[in-house]
Design a protein around this motif. Sequence first.
Motif, short mmCIF file in Angstrom:
data_model
loop_
_atom_site.label_atom_id
_atom_site.label_comp_id
_atom_site.label_asym_id
_atom_site.label_seq_id
_atom_site.Cartn_x
_atom_site.Cartn_y
_atom_site.Cartn_z
N UNK A 86 52.30 36.05 41.09
CA UNK A 86 52.19 37.49 40.86
C UNK A 86 51.24 38.09 41.89
N UNK A 87 51.47 39.35 42.20
CA UNK A 87 50.55 40.02 43.10
C UNK A 87 51.09 41.34 43.56
N UNK A 88 50.50 41.82 44.65
CA UNK A 88 50.91 43.09 45.21
C UNK A 88 49.92 44.19 44.91
N UNK A 132 46.30 37.53 44.53
CA UNK A 132 47.48 37.13 43.78
C UNK A 132 47.09 36.12 42.71
N UNK A 133 48.01 35.86 41.78
CA UNK A 133 47.79 34.88 40.72
C UNK A 133 48.99 33.95 40.69
N UNK A 134 48.74 32.64 40.69
CA UNK A 134 49.81 31.65 40.61
C UNK A 134 49.77 30.95 39.26
N UNK A 135 50.94 30.86 38.63
CA UNK A 135 51.08 30.18 37.34
C UNK A 135 51.94 28.94 37.54
N UNK A 184 49.35 46.82 33.50
CA UNK A 184 48.16 46.71 32.67
C UNK A 184 48.31 45.60 31.62
N UNK A 185 49.52 45.45 31.07
CA UNK A 185 49.79 44.34 30.15
C UNK A 185 49.51 43.00 30.81
N UNK A 186 50.00 42.85 32.04
CA UNK A 186 49.84 41.58 32.75
C UNK A 186 48.38 41.31 33.07
N UNK A 187 47.68 42.32 33.60
CA UNK A 187 46.27 42.14 33.95
C UNK A 187 45.43 41.86 32.71
N UNK A 188 45.73 42.58 31.62
CA UNK A 188 44.99 42.35 30.38
C UNK A 188 45.28 40.99 29.79
N UNK A 189 46.52 40.55 29.91
CA UNK A 189 46.91 39.25 29.35
C UNK A 189 46.18 38.10 30.03
N UNK A 190 46.13 38.10 31.34
CA UNK A 190 45.50 36.97 32.03
C UNK A 190 43.99 36.97 31.79
N UNK A 210 48.27 25.44 34.62
CA UNK A 210 47.13 25.95 35.38
C UNK A 210 47.42 27.35 35.90
N UNK A 211 46.34 28.10 36.11
CA UNK A 211 46.41 29.44 36.68
C UNK A 211 45.42 29.48 37.83
N UNK A 212 45.90 29.88 39.01
CA UNK A 212 45.06 29.88 40.21
C UNK A 212 45.06 31.26 40.84
N UNK A 213 43.86 31.78 41.12
CA UNK A 213 43.71 33.07 41.78
C UNK A 213 43.55 32.83 43.28
#
Length: 315
Positions: free
Chosen positions: A8-10, A47-50, A136-142, A40-43
Amino acid sequence: MNTVVLREGGIRSFKKRYFVETSGDVATHVSSLHGGLVKSIIFDKGSVEYYLEPVAGVLLIYEVVFSGGVTDVVIYEVTSAGLKQVGRTSLSRLRITSGFAAVDRLVRDAFAYRCTWTSVLCGSVSDSVDYYAVDMLARGAVNYALYRRLKEQVLELSREYIGFALALLVNSVRRAGFNRVYTQGDFCSRALQAEPVSWMSTRVVLGSMDKTVEIEVEKRIGALNPDVYVKINGRSVIVECKTGPPKAWLSKAIKQAKLYRKHTDLVFLITPRPLPKDLENNLTQYYSMVLYCSPDNMEKCSEMLAETILHFIQR
């Protein structure tokens, strides 16, 4: 099966978010599966990688892309070789959630406030507003999945409510016979890009005959920093906005009112939900008016504020 990497990103006019359907017809943000299917989740550089271990429980993956003001939803199935594109759909037909009820509530309220202020101040930017809620859903979720943290979204919600208050005041001043003649600020361009907004340096000027009304947001006045400052022919009104549970802001609101009273003619407090009667009575000792104002009762609030402002102008 191979590990699936979702990135994810942009920024600004291009963003990409992922939601996963594991059962039923509701898609959950991928971060809510952390500790389960998401190993795992990597910043990395914005961007964010799942890293998703695909199992039979994953039905579909939805890639929600915002590009140039247009939203596209690409649907994937998970196969032994990775992701296979199987179709597209519209955002309006996709039911999504952050996976966390507290995050969903914050986003629902922020979306309602943004719908209002963009409509009043910017015209139609509905596609961008819809994607803002997705983002905002995505940012709040992570944030919540990793840290059980809501602070950023709570602050963002308060900024959206300030935007709602600005729209409410502009509507009210228009009702009193004024038309908008000048606007300063980048809030409309940020709304078009589905970005969080900053209200610093925002100013709206309305005029009627030989009178003007200037509305400034988060204006620094010496040691004071009110949410909204209204100047009418040399006289002033301050509007303070409070969201969240009263116990979190009551003490600060009273201190602010005492300071504001020394520098302005009228001080209003507005909240998005009705206050208990005893608390409202307590606050009216310090504020000229305490109002419950939300998108659901905006017409009534605009009317009340318009009457007060018109009376104030004519005094």
